[in-house]
Enzyme design. Structure first.
Site, short mmCIF file in Angstrom:
data_model
loop_
_atom_site.label_atom_id
_atom_site.label_comp_id
_atom_site.label_asym_id
_atom_site.label_seq_id
_atom_site.Cartn_x
_atom_site.Cartn_y
_atom_site.Cartn_z
N THR A 195 7.26 5.13 5.21
CA THR A 195 5.92 5.71 5.34
C THR A 195 5.44 5.73 6.79
O THR A 195 5.85 4.86 7.59
CB THR A 195 4.92 4.88 4.49
OG1 THR A 195 3.58 5.24 4.86
CG2 THR A 195 5.05 3.39 4.72
N TYR A 244 1.02 -3.39 2.87
CA TYR A 244 1.84 -2.29 2.37
C TYR A 244 2.77 -1.77 3.47
O TYR A 244 3.99 -1.69 3.29
CB TYR A 244 0.94 -1.16 1.86
CG TYR A 244 1.68 0.14 1.65
CD1 TYR A 244 2.69 0.25 0.69
CD2 TYR A 244 1.38 1.27 2.42
CE1 TYR A 244 3.38 1.44 0.51
CE2 TYR A 244 2.07 2.46 2.24
CZ TYR A 244 3.06 2.54 1.29
OH TYR A 244 3.76 3.71 1.11
P1 NAD Z 1 4.01 6.47 -7.62
O1 NAD Z 1 3.18 5.26 -7.87
O2 NAD Z 1 3.63 7.74 -8.29
O3 NAD Z 1 5.54 6.17 -7.95
C1 NAD Z 1 6.12 4.90 -7.83
C2 NAD Z 1 6.98 4.67 -9.07
O4 NAD Z 1 7.66 3.42 -8.95
C3 NAD Z 1 6.15 4.59 -10.34
O5 NAD Z 1 6.73 5.42 -11.34
C4 NAD Z 1 6.21 3.11 -10.73
O6 NAD Z 1 6.08 2.93 -12.13
C5 NAD Z 1 7.55 2.70 -10.17
N1 NAD Z 1 7.69 1.27 -9.84
C6 NAD Z 1 6.89 0.54 -9.01
N2 NAD Z 1 7.34 -0.73 -8.94
C7 NAD Z 1 8.45 -0.80 -9.72
C8 NAD Z 1 9.36 -1.84 -10.05
N3 NAD Z 1 9.22 -3.09 -9.55
N4 NAD Z 1 10.39 -1.56 -10.87
C9 NAD Z 1 10.56 -0.31 -11.38
N5 NAD Z 1 9.72 0.70 -11.11
C10 NAD Z 1 8.67 0.47 -10.29
O7 NAD Z 1 4.03 6.65 -6.03
P2 NAD Z 1 4.44 7.92 -5.16
O8 NAD Z 1 3.22 8.49 -4.56
O9 NAD Z 1 5.37 8.79 -5.93
O10 NAD Z 1 5.25 7.21 -4.00
C11 NAD Z 1 6.67 7.03 -4.08
C12 NAD Z 1 7.16 6.27 -2.89
O11 NAD Z 1 6.79 6.98 -1.70
C13 NAD Z 1 6.57 4.88 -2.74
O12 NAD Z 1 7.59 4.02 -2.30
C14 NAD Z 1 5.50 5.04 -1.68
O13 NAD Z 1 5.31 3.84 -0.96
C15 NAD Z 1 6.11 6.11 -0.80
N6 NAD Z 1 5.14 6.92 -0.05
C16 NAD Z 1 4.26 7.73 -0.71
C17 NAD Z 1 3.37 8.53 0.03
C18 NAD Z 1 2.41 9.48 -0.66
O14 NAD Z 1 1.70 10.23 0.05
N7 NAD Z 1 2.34 9.52 -2.00
C19 NAD Z 1 3.37 8.47 1.42
C20 NAD Z 1 4.28 7.62 2.07
C21 NAD Z 1 5.17 6.87 1.31
#
Ligand code: NAD
Length: 344
Positions: free
Chosen positions: A117, A141
């Site tokens: 990120t 985070y």
């Molecule tokens: P999200 O919450 O929609 O997806 C995360 C998924 O991981 C969920 O389905 C959740 O149930 C699963 N999960 C979490 N902990 C878990 C565990 N211990 N075991 C199994 N499953 C688990 O989030 P997102 O927006 O799709 O983000 C996905 C990734 O991208 C994350 O790692 C987040 O940090 C990173 N990210 C997102 C953004 C953004 O703008 N959305 C920006 C930068 C980084």
């Protein structure tokens, strides 16, 4: 032999990556504990409901599917919550990744694409932010993600694990075919919140701070379409499988929009006013976060196709409309902003 294990494949970005993998001829095998994800977003391969900290469950998946690589999205990712529950974040994100890497090691799987990120940069000295700039995250985070990047580099040195850490800026939009989209609860991202406010699904948008050193006083962010992000993952995977070295790459559009610019674009696209109020600044919100995105273009050959801002907002709007119609809440039935908010 083209299975790819997708952790967090029931989430927003992971489900779009699963679709991109399937389109590219891979079979995405999702492992997700559904703590924030949705089983009905897993449409392009099997879903196994496990926590990534469950090493025995992961061993079973590696033995059954023999994945050629891992895409690792599973994480907790709400900045504010990470400040009040840091141990939950380090446990889920860092300990979870260590459990995953241990299982990969036992199975002999040596390729991983990791969701990092722009929060790992903290408050940047200048924009656009390039990959060589210092990483100094300012919340648990961001620190959890930086720790994982460092662990991945150490695992390359020690075990020959090849990784691509993809540092996303703000993911936005939804699948252009309307099959999946963003369903966070609570939603913390600007574009869906502004759309929900415009469509009468929440009373208003709160804008945090109007005294930043930007032209209109509101924060500037870089938005990247989730389908373009997903495509970058497939390209990074293929680079690693072809023998590419471990690397870290920014994924953004290279263009910044202020909160008020997004508000006015949402109003234009929906044809509705976006009710909003101004609140105080949130601690630790940098004035500007914009990606220097040249390295991903050069090294992956990545060319974002859907990341014009009106396309991102339009696809998100169609998804919200569809989801609220399916839930029976409707967005065009005359519900007025300011009435009871509806979660979608
Ligand atoms: P999200 O919450 O929609 O997806 C995360 C998924 O991981 C969920 O389905 C959740 O149930 C699963 N999960 C979490 N902990 C878990 C565990 N211990 N075991 C199994 N499953 C688990 O989030 P997102 O927006 O799709 O983000 C996905 C990734 O991208 C994350 O790692 C987040 O940090 C990173 N990210 C997102 C953004 C953004 O703008 N959305 C920006 C930068 C980084």
């Amino acid at each position: 032999m083209n299975n790819v294990l997708v952790t967090g494949g029931a989430g927003y970005i992971g489900s779009h990556a699963a679709k991109a993998l399937a389109r590219a001829g891979y079979c995405p095998v999702t492992v997700d504990n559904l703590c924030t994800g949705h089983a009905d977003a897993v449409k392009w391969g099997p879903l196994h409901r496990h926590d990534i900290r469950d090493g025995a469950a992961l061993d079973g998946l590696f033995a059954t599917y023999r994945p050629i690589a891992v895409m690792h999205f599973a994480a907790l990712s709400t900045v504010g919550e990470s400040a009040t529950s840091p141990l939950a974040y380090y446990d889920n994100n860092v300990a979870g990744t260590i459990a995953l890497l241990e299982a990969m090691r036992r199975a002999g799987c040596v390729h991983i694409v990791f969701s990092s990120t722009c929060a790992t940069y903290g408050i940047p000295e200048q924009v656009p932010i390039t990959e060589e700039m210092p990483q100094a995250p300012i919340n648990p985070y961001g620190r959890s993600k930086l720790m994982i990047e460092q662990i991945l580099r150490d695992c390359d040195t020690a075990y020959g694990l090849r990784s691509a850490s993809l540092r996303y800026f703000n993911a936005a939009g939804a699948d252009p075919d309307g099959e999946i989209g963003e369903n966070h609860d609570p939603e913390t991202h600007l574009i869906p919140i502004a759309l929900q406010a415009a469509l009468g699904l929440r009373p208003r948008l709160e804008i945090f701070g109007r005294d930043y050193p930007t032209p209109d006083g509101t924060c500037i962010r870089d938005y990247i379409h989730v389908t373009d992000l997903a495509q970058a993952h497939v390209l990074a995977l293929e680079l690693l499988l072809a023998g590419g070295e471990t690397r870290a790459l920014n994924l953004g559009s290279g263009t910044g929009f202020s909160v008020l610019e997004i508000v006015s674009e949402v109003a234009r696209i929906t044809g509705r006013r976006v009710p909003h109020v101004f609140g105080p600044r949130r601690e630790g919100d940098p004035a500007r976060l914009v990606a220097g995105d040249g390295r991903a273009r050069d090294e992956l050959g990545w060319r974002p196709q859907f990341s014009a801002i009106d396309r991102q907002i339009g696809d998100a709007m169609r998804w919200i409309d569809r989801a609220s119609s399916a839930a029976g809440t409707g967005t065009h039935g005359g519900e007025q902003p300011g009435t009871t908010p509806t979660r979608i």
